[in-house]
Design an enzyme around this catalytic site. Structure first.
Site: not given
Length: 210
Positions: A102, A132
Site C-alpha cells: 500500500n 546502522h
C-alpha cells in the site's frame, strides 16, 4: 490466452455493474499506467530486475545502487503510491506473486528480504534488513541481517519490521507494531499496549501529578 481474456472481460463486466462504467474506466486507466511504470523500471534496471507483469503506481520508485543487487518481482504484484524500494550492496529482494503493497511503504534491502505470495502490506510500513552500526564505525556502518515474510501474511499500518525477522505463513501483524525475531505461522503479533489516563487540576502542575 483465450481463457485469460474471458476472465478479464468477466471481471470488467462485474466491476461496471458495481462501480459504474465511468469509475471502472478511471480505475483501470490508473492500473494500466501502473503496469507501464513497472515495465519502465524493469527496462531501466534490466540487469538487476527479473519480473513478470507488476504495477508500480504514481511516485513509487525502485532504486538499485549496486550492479550485484538483484530484485525479483512476481506476477500481479501491486505497489500503490509513494512507495520507496531501495536495494544496495549484494541485496536480494524477492516479492512473490500477488503481493499488495500500500501507499507510503519503505523497503530497504542490502542483504536479503523475501515477501511470500498473497501477502498484504498496509500503508506506512517500513521493512529493513539492516541496522546502522553506531557502536563501531571502523568495521562498516551497517549491521546486515535478513527479513523473511511468509505467504498470506497481513501487515497492518505503521508497522516497522527490523533485521533478523522471520514471519510465518498466515500471520497477522497488528498496526503500529515493531517486529524483530520469530513470529510463528498462524498467529497474531502485537506489541503490548496500555492506555493510561491521568487526571489533574489546573491548580496543580502536571509535573506534580505524574
Amino acid at each position: 490466452m483465450i481463457h485469460l481474456l474471458k476472465k478479464i472481460m468477466s471481471v470488467l463486466a462485474s466491476e461496471c455493474r458495481t462501480r459504474g462504467i465511468y469509475l471502472t474506466f478511471i480505475m483501470n486507466i490508473s492500473h494500466l499506467i501502473g503496469f507501464i511504470r513497472g515495465g519502465l523500471f524493469k527496462l531501466l534496471y534490466f540487469r538487476n530486475i527479473r519480473s513478470s507483469l507488476f504495477s508500480l503506481q504514481a511516485h513509487s520508485r525502485i532504486e538499485i545502487f549496486n550492479k550485484r543487487s538483484k530484485v525479483y518481482v512476481g506476477k500481479f504484484v501491486f505497489i500503490r503510491k509513494n512507495a520507496s524500494i531501495r536495494v544496495d550492496f549484494n541485496g536480494r529482494l524477492t516479492i512473490e506473486e500477488k503481493v499488495f503493497i500500500n501507499d507510503n511503504c519503505n523497503i530497504n534491502c542490502v542483504n536479503k528480504i523475501s515477501i511470500g505470495r498473497n501477502t498484504k502490506i498496509a500503508p506506512n510500513v517500513c521493512i529493513n534488513d539492516h541496522d546502522h552500526n553506531y557502536k563501531n564505525t571502523t568495521d562498516g556502518h551497517l549491521i546486515m541481517g535478513e527479513v523473511i515474510i511468509g505467504e498470506n501474511v497481513w501487515i497492518g499500518s505503521n508497522v516497522v519490521v527490523l533485521r533478523d525477522t522471520v514471519i510465518g505463513d498466515n500471520a497477522v501483524i497488528a498496526a503500529g507494531s515493531v517486529v524483530k525475531g520469530n513470529v510463528p505461522a498462524n498467529t497474531l503479533f502485537l506489541n503490548k499496549r496500555e492506555n493510561k489516563i491521568i487526571h489533574y487540576s489546573h491548580s496543580k502542575p502536571l509535573s506534580e501529578v505524574i
